[in-house]
Scaffold this motif. Structure first.
Motif, PDB file in Angstrom:
ATOM      1  N   THR A  98     -27.640  93.572  55.277  1.00 14.25           N
ATOM      2  CA  THR A  98     -26.406  94.278  54.946  1.00 14.25           C
ATOM      3  C   THR A  98     -25.559  93.469  53.970  1.00 14.25           C
ATOM      4  OG1 THR A  98     -26.395  95.321  57.123  1.00 14.25           O
ATOM      5  CG2 THR A  98     -24.336  95.363  55.874  1.00 14.25           C
ATOM      6  N   GLU A 107     -19.042 107.599  50.641  1.00 13.47           N
ATOM      7  CA  GLU A 107     -17.871 107.666  51.520  1.00 13.47           C
ATOM      8  C   GLU A 107     -17.866 108.941  52.359  1.00 13.47           C
ATOM      9  OE1 GLU A 107     -14.438 107.151  49.067  1.00 13.47           O
ATOM     10  OE2 GLU A 107     -14.970 105.121  48.454  1.00 13.47           O
ATOM     11  N   ASP A 166     -26.850 102.280  50.469  1.00 15.35           N
ATOM     12  CA  ASP A 166     -26.657 103.182  51.599  1.00 15.35           C
ATOM     13  C   ASP A 166     -25.770 104.331  51.111  1.00 15.35           C
ATOM     14  OD1 ASP A 166     -25.957 104.518  53.924  1.00 15.35           O
ATOM     15  OD2 ASP A 166     -25.889 102.681  55.121  1.00 15.35           O
ATOM     16  N   ARG A 224     -24.692 107.039  52.433  1.00 18.89           N
ATOM     17  CA  ARG A 224     -23.617 107.499  53.328  1.00 18.89           C
ATOM     18  C   ARG A 224     -22.346 106.678  53.081  1.00 18.89           C
ATOM     19  NH1 ARG A 224     -22.535 109.868  58.517  1.00 18.89           N
ATOM     20  NH2 ARG A 224     -24.660 110.644  58.686  1.00 18.89           N
ATOM     21  N   ASN A 225     -22.527 105.359  52.939  1.00 27.17           N
ATOM     22  CA  ASN A 225     -21.368 104.494  52.689  1.00 27.17           C
ATOM     23  C   ASN A 225     -20.870 104.623  51.250  1.00 27.17           C
ATOM     24  OD1 ASN A 225     -21.493 103.522  55.301  1.00 27.17           O
ATOM     25  ND2 ASN A 225     -22.787 101.763  54.750  1.00 27.17           N
ATOM     26  N   ASP A 226     -21.814 104.607  50.293  1.00 27.38           N
ATOM     27  CA  ASP A 226     -21.417 104.637  48.879  1.00 27.38           C
ATOM     28  C   ASP A 226     -20.765 105.963  48.494  1.00 27.38           C
ATOM     29  OD1 ASP A 226     -22.229 102.034  48.197  1.00 27.38           O
ATOM     30  OD2 ASP A 226     -24.318 102.664  48.056  1.00 27.38           O
TER      31      ASP A 226
END
Length: 688
Positions: free
Chosen positions: A590, A612, A606, A608-610
């Protein structure tokens, strides 16, 4: 009849555009000191074809501007006038005016009317002033052709059968063009009166019978009447090998049969052949062949007559075809979804076969929409030619890979970006003759354009051997414009890429070519709009290379459908390398944004994170390993759904600033999935 004449005029415009593009390419390729008679003959025939056909269809201004130019080239081919740089420039100006006349149906603007009148006067004065400048020992081009090429004699019968539209001008222009192919005797029949080589006396609906000795092929004869084939009945018969009309006495003998030639053509031809056969190589007698030979030749002849290798199709029809195929692909996705829900074997079999059929039809329709990049090359050659003259620089423009095909919509969107790049190469890149000598370079600068396929992309490289881009010059301009501070540390690559900022220009003065800060920002924006990227490699004193990377098509792609949360996304399948199950990310991976797959360390994002998106990801996720340039990158998603034939749609203004999206598509259930632009995702997220 009004509809017929409109169709003829439209056909003429289309054929003439092709002809002047070919003519422009020939003129731009000519070396003044080494032009040959075949090239001059080709230019002359092209100008005459445009003049004759245009005059016949009522394009009076086309007729006017080409009339004296045709006379000039007639003198050049006869050796009575030299080909010169001035004549080349006048010819290119004429092409520009003809393009405008065709585009506006001869309804010119006030400025273009002035240009037209000025050009006509310039051509007239050139004709008067240069006609005595003959090259000693010059030989007539048509004589050279007849000396070096096998000649045959034909009869060509042209009839209208009362079908000639009243709006159509006189067919004599086409007959005149026909007689330019070699030695000829042209009979015309109107009101029971026969005239010989009298184009003015022949009536508009006259029947024509032309005896022609020429080295031209039959298809060249047919091409003269090709655009107006619906208005005429054309019959071409070969009567002998050899130049019948060149034999002493043959022409006079033919004229004796003036009043019989239309009613008894076969008899007149037989008489001529019998009388002069000793001096000719006669056409092979079909009666002497065996029956087997007859059958073989007949089958070959019919096959040749019936075989059409290509057809001309309007681009709007191709666009309509692609739209229909796109709708079919969407319906096919709905059918597959329905078959899965109902779980009926018979329906599943039909859906599977329909899917295979639609994929084949999609690929065939897609191939039809591809065109060679070379269709646009002539305009780029012309731009470099005109700019080099304007800036007093010597520039050679070389091309490679003109046969490379790509989506016609991409070609249309590429015109402005490439024009801007070429302007920069000629103006900013290529040095003056004195500067090149001082640097030890050849006097002539060089610009190369290379086009080639790479995977499922098209690469266009524009390379100049000029002075390159000096990062320090860019730095000074950037500081002056307060884009960076004087003490800011920035790499050379970052400095070079500043030339793509709006309004950025290092030109010291404003000219008609550059210096206004409008150019490379437009280039980057337009290329991004068609899902392309542009890159620059440069070396101070060693030239610059612009590399443009483009998708092969803008319409339909094979995609991989993935889910993040409950949202659907499409990844272009061509870029997918493998799919790997992911149980859990370690803290170490990570922090480093690197994960080990099959013993190799691969950077990952990732999504989902990028993106948001938020929420809680599932325990078991999946990684899609994709190709980015020459590297592998992994994208983490919640779940891979499967393959999807993707019809790309524009997302509109609300998403125009979302660089990571290539478009959207409609899924089988009617919902929308966003299509990801992998190159921009990796490039953009890597900078964060």
């Amino acid at each position: 009849m009004g509809e017929t004449i409109d169709q003829l005029r439209a056909s003429f415009i289309e054929e003439t555009r092709d002809l002047i593009n070919e003519l422009e390419d020939v003129l731009l390729s000519i070396e003044i000191d080494s032009v040959d008679s075949d090239t001059i003959d080709q230019i002359f025939r092209s100008v005459h074809t445009i003049k004759g056909s245009g005059g016949m269809l009522g394009f009076d201004k086309v007729l006017e501007v080409t009339h004296d130019l045709e006379d000039i080239y007639d003198k050049v081919r006869a050796g009575a006038m030299p080909f010169s740089l001035d004549l080349k420039d006048i010819s290119l100006e004429t092409i520009d005016i003809i393009k405008q006349l065709l585009a506006t149906n001869e309804n010119l603007s006030n400025n273009d009317k002035i240009r037209f009148a000025d050009l006509c006067r310039k051509i007239e004065l050139f004709d008067l002033g240069k006609s005595d400048d003959a090259k000693p020992g010059a030989t007539n081009a048509s004589e050279k052709a007849s000396q070096s090429t096998k000649v045959a004699t034909y009869t060509i019968r042209i009839t209208t059968d009362g079908k000639l539209p009243k709006e159509l001008s006189h067919p004599k222009y086409l007959v005149e063009e026909l007689t330019l192919l070699g030695k000829s005797v042209a009979f015309s029949l109107s009101n029971n009166s026969v005239e010989v080589d009298s184009f003015e006396k022949a009536g508009k609906r006259a029947e024509w019978l032309v005896f022609l000795s020429t080295a031209a092929l039959v298809e060249h004869i047919e091409n003269i009447f090709d655009w107006a084939e619906s208005a005429f009945t054309l019959s071409i018969d070969k009567i002998s090998n050899g130049d019948l009309l060149a034999i002493e006495g043959a022409r006079d003998e033919l004229l004796q049969y003036k009043n019989e030639v239309f009613d008894n053509t076969s008899k007149v031809v037989s008489t001529l052949i019998d009388k002069f056969s000793a001096k000719l190589t006669p056409v092979e007698d079909k009666a002497s062949k065996t029956k087997a030979d007859d059958k073989c030749d007949d089958s070959k002849s019919k096959a040749g007559e019936n075989m059409i290798s290509s057809i001309r199709v309007a681009t709007d029809k191709i666009d309509q075809l692609m739209n229909l195929v796109s709708e079919m692909v969407t319906l096919q996705a709905r059918l597959n979804l329905l078959a899965d829900e109902i779980d009926d074997e018979r329906l599943s079999n039909i859906a599977e076969k329909y899917s295979s059929f639609s994929r084949q039809l999609r690929d065939n329709a897609f191939t039809i929409s591809l065109v060679p990049f070379g269709v646009t090359i002539t305009r780029y050659k012309r731009l470099v030619h005109d700019l080099s003259v304007q800036l007093d620089k010597k520039v050679d423009f070389l091309t490679e890979g003109e046969d490379t095909v790509l989506d016609k919509k991409i070609i249309e969107h590429l015109t402005d970006p490439i024009m801007h790049i070429l302007r920069n190469c000629v103006d900013h890149g290529i040095e003056s003759e004195a500067e090149r000598k001082k640097a030890g370079k050849p006097e002539n600068g060089q610009i190369q354009m290379k086009i080639f396929h790479q995977s499922n992309n098209v690469i266009i490289k524009i390379i100049d051997d000029g002075k390159g881009i000096d990062p320090e010059v860019i730095r000074k301009v950037a500081i002056k414009r307060k884009l960076i501070t004087a003490d800011q540390i920035i790499t050379d690559d970052e400095l070079i890429n500043m030339i793509f900022l709006p309004g950025f220009s290092s030109a010291k003065s404003i000219s008609n070519v550059s210096g206004r800060g409008v150019g490379l920002d437009v280039v980057k924006r337009n290329i991004s709009n068609i899902r392309g990227t542009i890159d620059i490699q440069t070396k101070k004193g060693g030239g610059t290379t612009f590399s443009i990377k483009l998708p092969l098509t803008l319409s339909i792609i094979d995609g991989l459908q993935v889910k993040i949360d409950e949202r659907d996304f499409i990844i272009p399948l061509i870029q997918v390398d493998k799919i790997v199950a992911l149980e859990k990310l370690t803290q170490e991976s990570t922090l480093s944004q690197v994960i080990t797959i099959d013993g190799a360390q691969i950077p990952y994002f990732d999504l989902r994170n990028d993106f948001e998106i938020g929420g809680t990801p599932p325990e078991r996720r999946e990684m899609v390993v994709v190709s980015f340039e020459n590297e592998k990158v992994s994208l983490i998603v919640d779940r891979v759904v499967g393959e999807n034939q993707t019809v790309l749609k524009s997302l509109g203004k609300h998403y125009e600033n979302q660089d990571f999206l290539a478009g959207g598509t409609i899924l089988g259930d009617g919902s929308v999935a966003l299509v990801l632009d992998i190159n921009k995702i990796v490039t953009g997220f890597s900078k964060k």
